[in-house]
Design a protein around this motif. Structure first.
Motif: not given
Length: 533
Positions: A165-175, A525-530
């Motif tokens: 999931f994190l690897q997909a976020q690094s190259s994506a222009t997602l929310s 912040n761009d993201g949150m990890l709980l």
């Protein structure tokens, strides 16, 4: 997890970010004394994920869904989802089963189907190696991963899914994202890769100084650790029910495996944070690490959870906020911490404030069954800011001014079906229809005070006129809660004052000047990890 000489250094990843000795402050974390509401998975998780307390949710067991029995309450991930975040659940976030509608609260809380590791199917399988060469359904269960069904373990698979999931976020222009990762261990059974046991030689394992039942402990307060007795290795010990102690030799083996399971998860947490760095998101992502309850390891002669003791209700609360907890001005100093009292119901309003989302209505009304969005906690932003300020100023002294203005107490509770421990009904895990007694517990900066009272399970209310037993522990002289001093005449005024505070309820222990706080976020912040345990 490196090979080391130190016998008790078994949480390298957390140590780097939060804990003892001289730690690497590049994780920029903040640590606090945190309590949760009830020492049982489903009630605890549903409480902090909705920011409502058990008496509001009407959930004290595993067998009801709050949206059906209490109210259509908005959850923490649901609120982020409704405000433009992509929310994803991995592993154990909501408790599975009826208490989350057999769906992990879908379609409300998550943007995609929650991920459950396939090998979790073998949680109760007889895969634990035994001395005679057979395999059992044991409590103590170090394993060779390659020989396990599926050639893996649930938490390893959860780590893989989170990494993808994190690897997909690094190259994506997602929310922006809200990623909740729920590692199972050190939950029973203590199944973990055997290599982690080597970090904890048996000769380094010691029992608590008082590992027997305290003489002044009320029988209603006793937790007979029924879940451990169901495991084949513990059942073979023939320990008498309900007060018989576990043999010392086996108690050390259990503690050793608990430590090993914690080291296992610590390693996975470290790998997950390293991946967050590798994809370039660590400096724009809030990270929170918590647990849903504590666990007794022979303290008071008890094991597992199912009580109001500090060892069962106190949990980790480790927070990384980019631009705040990792200020360049104290990167090379030790971790930030606070002695302020915090509850897991505070997570919801805290994360909302830190991310700058629209403010959650600050306090639920007394009857909030028709109120979808509100909180029974408060943002701990002021406590974090104070810890940062003290570290920048170079002062280690407690901010007693803040503590005087902060919460004066935090609350927990535990139900019982009767006054004496029983197997049927299970006094550790009574169903709602079996509950007759509730133990309400108040923790102040110095004391823990508990009243066991009759409970009206139809109206979800205590009957304060019928107090069955009291407990009082003074943490200034008895931090392990071994001496119940509630019946000592010299403590009568303290008991009276704490009883009044307990019965007044959690609202009257909140900081009065912060209830009208106008939250305005200073952080992005761009993201949150709980990260849950």
């Amino acid at each position: 997890m490196k090979d080391r000489k130190k016998p008790r250094t078994w949480t390298d990843s957390l140590d780097k970010g939060s804990k003892r000795k001289k730690m690497d402050m590049r994780f920029g974390t903040w640590n606090v004394k945190s309590m949760y509401k009830q020492a049982l998975c489903a009630p605890s998780r549903n409480s902090f994920l909705t920011s409502r307390r058990p008496d509001t949710l009407h959930l004290y067991d595993f067998y009801s869904y709050w949206r059906e029995v209490a109210g259509n309450f908005t959850t923490l991930p649901q609120y982020f989802k409704e405000n433009g975040y992509h929310t994803k659940a991995i592993g154990k976030i909501f408790h599975p089963g009826i208490s989350s509608n057999w769906s992990d609260d879908q379609p409300y809380s998550w943007s995609e189907a929650p991920y459950h590791p396939p090998t979790q199917h073998y949680k109760e399988a007889s895969v634990c190696p035994q001395a005679d060469g057979t395999f059992g359904r044991n409590l103590v269960c170090p394993v060779e991963v390659r020989f396990q069904p599926g050639h893996s373990l649930p938490d390893l698979q959860s780590l893989d899914e989170a990494t993808k999931f994190l690897q997909a976020q690094s190259s994506a222009t997602l929310s922006p994202f809200f990623l909740a990762v729920g590692f199972h261990k050190p939950h029973v059974p203590l199944k973990y890769p055997v290599k982690y046991r080597e970090l904890h030689p048996l000769e380094s394992i010691h029992l608590p100084s008082a590992h027997w039942r305290p003489s002044a402990l009320p029988t209603v307060a006793w937790n007979p650790w029924t879940d451990l007795r169901e495991r084949e290795d513990v059942a073979a010990l023939n320990v008498s029910f309900p007060f018989g102690p576990m043999p010392d030799d086996y108690a050390r083996l259990v503690i050793q495996s608990y430590y090993a399971a914690v080291s296992y998860i610590d390693d996975l947490v470290g790998q997950l944070l390293s991946e967050l760095r590798a994809v370039g998101l660590f400096n724009s992502t809030i990270v929170l690490l918590i647990g849903d309850h504590g666990w007794s390891m022979a303290e008071h002669g008890e094991w597992s959870k199912y009580s109001n003791f500090e060892v069962s209700v106190r949990v980790p609360f480790i927070l990384h906020v980019p631009g705040l907890t990792d200020s360049i001005r104290f990167q090379r100093k030790e971790y930030l911490s606070s002695s302020a009292l915090v509850e897991l119901v505070d997570i919801f309003p805290t994360l909302v404030e830190l991310t700058g989302l629209p403010v959650v209505p600050p306090l639920c009304p007394v009857n909030s069954s028709l109120v979808q969005l509100c909180t029974e906690g408060i943002s701990i932003g002021p406590v974090v800011e104070d810890a940062v300020f003290r570290k920048v100023q170079g002062t280690e002294a407690r901010n007693r001014h803040l503590e005087q203005k902060w919460k004066t107490g935090v609350f927990s509770q535990y139900p019982r079906p009767g006054l004496f421990p029983t197997l049927k009904p299970n006094s550790d895990k009574p169903r709602l229809k079996q509950i007759k007694v509730m133990g309400y517990s108040l923790r102040t900066s110095r004391h823990r005070y508990t009243e066991w009272v009759l409970f009206d399970r139809k109206n979800f209310k205590p009957d304060w006129k019928y107090v069955i037993s009291r407990e009082l522990y003074d943490h200034q002289v008895d931090p392990e809660e071994n001496m119940n001093i509630a019946d000592r005449s010299v403590m009568s005024e303290t008991v009276r004052a704490l009883s009044m505070q307990l019965r007044a309820g959690w609202r009257y222990s909140l900081p009065k000047d912060m209830l009208r706080r106008n939250y305005s976020s200073k952080y992005y912040n761009d993201g949150m990890l709980l990260q849950g345990g």
